[in-house]
Write a protein that holds these residues in place. Sequence first.
Motif, PDB file in Angstrom:
ATOM      1  N   TYR A  99     114.084 -19.466  -3.808  1.00 17.18           N
ATOM      2  CA  TYR A  99     113.836 -18.835  -5.100  1.00 17.18           C
ATOM      3  C   TYR A  99     113.680 -19.924  -6.146  1.00 17.18           C
ATOM      4  CZ  TYR A  99     115.519 -14.810  -2.558  1.00 17.18           C
ATOM      5  OH  TYR A  99     115.671 -13.820  -1.614  1.00 17.18           O
ATOM      6  N   GLU A 142     112.746 -16.426 -10.454  1.00 16.21           N
ATOM      7  CA  GLU A 142     112.819 -15.795  -9.134  1.00 16.21           C
ATOM      8  C   GLU A 142     114.272 -15.727  -8.658  1.00 16.21           C
ATOM      9  OE1 GLU A 142     110.359 -18.079  -6.495  1.00 16.21           O
ATOM     10  OE2 GLU A 142     108.536 -17.610  -7.604  1.00 16.21           O
ATOM     11  N   TYR A 143     114.690 -14.524  -8.263  1.00 14.68           N
ATOM     12  CA  TYR A 143     116.026 -14.289  -7.716  1.00 14.68           C
ATOM     13  C   TYR A 143     115.919 -13.227  -6.636  1.00 14.68           C
ATOM     14  CZ  TYR A 143     118.106 -16.844 -11.599  1.00 14.68           C
ATOM     15  OH  TYR A 143     118.456 -17.826 -12.483  1.00 14.68           O
ATOM     16  N   PRO A 144     116.888 -13.159  -5.731  1.00 12.01           N
ATOM     17  CA  PRO A 144     116.875 -12.086  -4.735  1.00 12.01           C
ATOM     18  C   PRO A 144     117.083 -10.726  -5.407  1.00 12.01           C
ATOM     19  CG  PRO A 144     118.901 -13.350  -4.583  1.00 12.01           C
ATOM     20  CD  PRO A 144     118.026 -14.047  -5.577  1.00 12.01           C
ATOM     21  N   ASP A 145     116.670  -9.672  -4.718  1.00  7.70           N
ATOM     22  CA  ASP A 145     116.861  -8.319  -5.250  1.00  7.70           C
ATOM     23  C   ASP A 145     118.340  -7.995  -5.398  1.00  7.70           C
ATOM     24  OD1 ASP A 145     114.102  -7.901  -5.351  1.00  7.70           O
ATOM     25  OD2 ASP A 145     114.062  -7.132  -3.285  1.00  7.70           O
ATOM     26  N   SER A 146     119.154  -8.554  -4.504  1.00  6.29           N
ATOM     27  CA  SER A 146     120.596  -8.329  -4.523  1.00  6.29           C
ATOM     28  C   SER A 146     121.294  -9.621  -4.122  1.00  6.29           C
ATOM     29  CB  SER A 146     120.957  -7.217  -3.541  1.00  6.29           C
ATOM     30  OG  SER A 146     122.349  -7.215  -3.273  1.00  6.29           O
ATOM     31  N   LYS A 147     122.402  -9.939  -4.758  1.00  2.91           N
ATOM     32  CA  LYS A 147     123.135 -11.158  -4.404  1.00  2.91           C
ATOM     33  C   LYS A 147     123.657 -11.088  -2.974  1.00  2.91           C
ATOM     34  CE  LYS A 147     127.444  -9.618  -6.537  1.00  2.91           C
ATOM     35  NZ  LYS A 147     126.979  -8.311  -6.958  1.00  2.91           N
ATOM     36  N   GLN A 194     122.083 -10.096  -0.460  1.00  2.00           N
ATOM     37  CA  GLN A 194     120.945 -10.200   0.445  1.00  2.00           C
ATOM     38  C   GLN A 194     121.071 -11.407   1.377  1.00  2.00           C
ATOM     39  OE1 GLN A 194     117.334  -9.753  -1.762  1.00  2.00           O
ATOM     40  NE2 GLN A 194     116.051 -10.556  -0.143  1.00  2.00           N
TER      41      GLN A 194
END
Length: 165
Positions: free
Chosen positions: A43, A49-54, A56
């Motif tokens: 990311y 940019e980050y994941p949809d959920s931590k 994940q």
Amino acid sequence: MKSFAILKTDSVRPEWAERFGEYPDMFQTVLKRANPNLQFAVYDVQLGEYPDSKDQHGAYLVTGSKAGVYEDHEWLPPLENFVRDLVQADIPLIGICFGHQLVAQALGGRVGKSDRGWGVGVHRHQWRFKPDWLAMPADDFKVLVSHQDQVQQAPVGLEVLASSD
């Protein structure tokens, strides 16, 4: 096994990237030596940019950067918030160079420029505390460094494992 997320905080100079790759490439190479089955996600936090959920990913790594954690960059406050969320959720996290400074600052520590100027070359570090899982018999070790910023005060509740002059 959940994948390993790399939070990219800078780009390698173009003339070096062709030969050495970007920071995530370097970390993937080293970590795959330890476990060839690791899967990675990258990311670019400078781009938001980050994941949809931590949750994940099973663990996170914050890379180095030419930026200072105390500088005014739009991408730093969201990254600090994300780091605090990871720590609150007890998700494994490691910060390398700038990354460790960012983690310290996000958790209430203080980071600034060393009054001794730049540290460049191979420097000796001393263990201040060696956890049981660490299988290094020596009382010190050497690390190649290139920095002028440092964690000047660790966050409350965290223990410093090693330091240098």
